[in-house]
Design a protein around this motif. Structure first.
Motif, mmCIF file in Angstrom:
data_model
loop_
_atom_site.group_PDB
_atom_site.id
_atom_site.type_symbol
_atom_site.label_atom_id
_atom_site.label_comp_id
_atom_site.label_asym_id
_atom_site.label_seq_id
_atom_site.Cartn_x
_atom_site.Cartn_y
_atom_site.Cartn_z
ATOM 1 N N THR A 16 96.693 42.554 32.294
ATOM 2 C CA THR A 16 95.946 42.252 31.066
ATOM 3 C C THR A 16 94.479 41.986 31.378
ATOM 4 O O THR A 16 93.597 42.386 30.626
ATOM 5 N N THR A 17 94.199 41.353 32.517
ATOM 6 C CA THR A 17 92.821 41.113 32.927
ATOM 7 C C THR A 17 92.114 42.434 33.216
ATOM 8 O O THR A 17 90.985 42.664 32.770
ATOM 9 N N SER A 26 92.573 45.982 23.142
ATOM 10 C CA SER A 26 93.733 46.233 22.276
ATOM 11 C C SER A 26 94.975 46.499 23.110
ATOM 12 O O SER A 26 96.070 46.054 22.767
ATOM 13 N N ALA A 27 94.830 47.195 24.243
ATOM 14 C CA ALA A 27 95.978 47.421 25.123
ATOM 15 C C ALA A 27 96.420 46.104 25.747
ATOM 16 O O ALA A 27 97.610 45.807 25.836
ATOM 17 N N ALA A 28 95.439 45.289 26.170
ATOM 18 C CA ALA A 28 95.770 44.011 26.807
ATOM 19 C C ALA A 28 96.515 43.100 25.841
ATOM 20 O O ALA A 28 97.492 42.451 26.217
ATOM 21 N N THR A 29 96.084 43.088 24.597
ATOM 22 C CA THR A 29 96.748 42.211 23.630
ATOM 23 C C THR A 29 98.041 42.818 23.114
ATOM 24 O O THR A 29 98.847 42.131 22.508
ATOM 25 N N GLY A 30 98.253 44.114 23.385
ATOM 26 C CA GLY A 30 99.470 44.772 22.935
ATOM 27 C C GLY A 30 100.607 44.710 23.951
ATOM 28 O O GLY A 30 101.661 45.288 23.719
ATOM 29 N N VAL A 31 100.392 44.011 25.075
ATOM 30 C CA VAL A 31 101.444 43.914 26.081
ATOM 31 C C VAL A 31 102.664 43.255 25.457
ATOM 32 O O VAL A 31 102.565 42.240 24.777
ATOM 33 N N VAL A 144 105.493 46.022 29.119
ATOM 34 C CA VAL A 144 104.904 47.331 28.828
ATOM 35 C C VAL A 144 103.703 47.144 27.906
ATOM 36 O O VAL A 144 103.571 46.104 27.259
ATOM 37 N N PHE A 145 102.835 48.171 27.866
ATOM 38 C CA PHE A 145 101.725 48.132 26.913
ATOM 39 C C PHE A 145 101.509 49.515 26.323
ATOM 40 O O PHE A 145 101.785 50.522 26.967
ATOM 41 N N PRO A 146 101.021 49.555 25.071
ATOM 42 C CA PRO A 146 100.762 50.842 24.416
ATOM 43 C C PRO A 146 99.368 51.348 24.758
ATOM 44 O O PRO A 146 98.428 50.570 24.944
ATOM 45 N N LEU A 152 94.438 56.380 28.826
ATOM 46 C CA LEU A 152 95.072 56.244 30.134
ATOM 47 C C LEU A 152 94.259 56.976 31.208
ATOM 48 O O LEU A 152 94.045 56.449 32.300
ATOM 49 N N VAL A 153 93.776 58.154 30.881
ATOM 50 C CA VAL A 153 92.935 58.903 31.818
ATOM 51 C C VAL A 153 91.647 58.128 32.080
ATOM 52 O O VAL A 153 91.232 57.947 33.233
#
Length: 165
Positions: A16-17, A26-31, A144-146, A152-153
């Protein structure tokens, strides 16, 4: 590790960091921390209610002794001969659990695309682009995270490739 039910786990915190530092808040908070470990793409897909192809498997290989991270669609098996050609090395082989932990800081089954001690050369399966949302491991077998193929790339500095012939 069986009792992980929050984002407090050190592996998840590293991920997350790393996501937040890369600007992917948004990905970090979506874990999401799931009830059960999801060590395979099929398990992750079932737990999330998505197609197995929308799972970004994090596979660590040795490429002439160096780590190679391949983020492949859960619907594919990576072709190691093709990966060797793409990487320009003589051989790509399966990494041992100790090698994976040494280079990612994470255990097999929970290896995230980010949060590693040092950058790892990364290939990203182009098949993941077929899904508007994909899910990747977040540093623990229950987390997991979205994300999206494009993110991702960008996040990994990875090279989009075909992982199968």
């Amino acid at each position: 590790m069986g009792g992980v039910s929050s984002l407090d786990h050190p592996g998840i915190h590293k991920v997350t960091t790393a996501l937040a530092e890369a600007g992917f808040d948004s990905a970090a908070t979506g874990v999401r921390v799931l009830t059960d470990a999801v060590r395979t793409a099929a398990q992750a897909a079932a737990a999330l209610g998505v197609e197995v192809g929308a799972i970004a498997n994090s596979l660590v290989f040795t490429a002439d002794g160096a780590p190679l991270l391949v983020l492949t669609s859960g619907a594919h098996r990576a072709d190691t001969a093709l990966l060797a050609e793409l990487a320009g090395v003589a051989e790509v082989g399966r990494a041992t659990p100790d090698f994976v932990r040494e280079h990612t800081g994470q255990a097999i089954g929970g290896v995230a695309p980010v949060g590693h001690p040092a950058p790892i050369r990364t290939f990203v399966d182009r098949a993941l682009a077929d899904h508007p949302e994909i899910w990747a491991a977040a540093g623990h077998p229950k987390a997991v995270f979205p994300t999206t193929f494009t993110d991702l790339v960008a996040l990994t500095g990875g090279t989009p490739v075909e992982v199968t012939r």
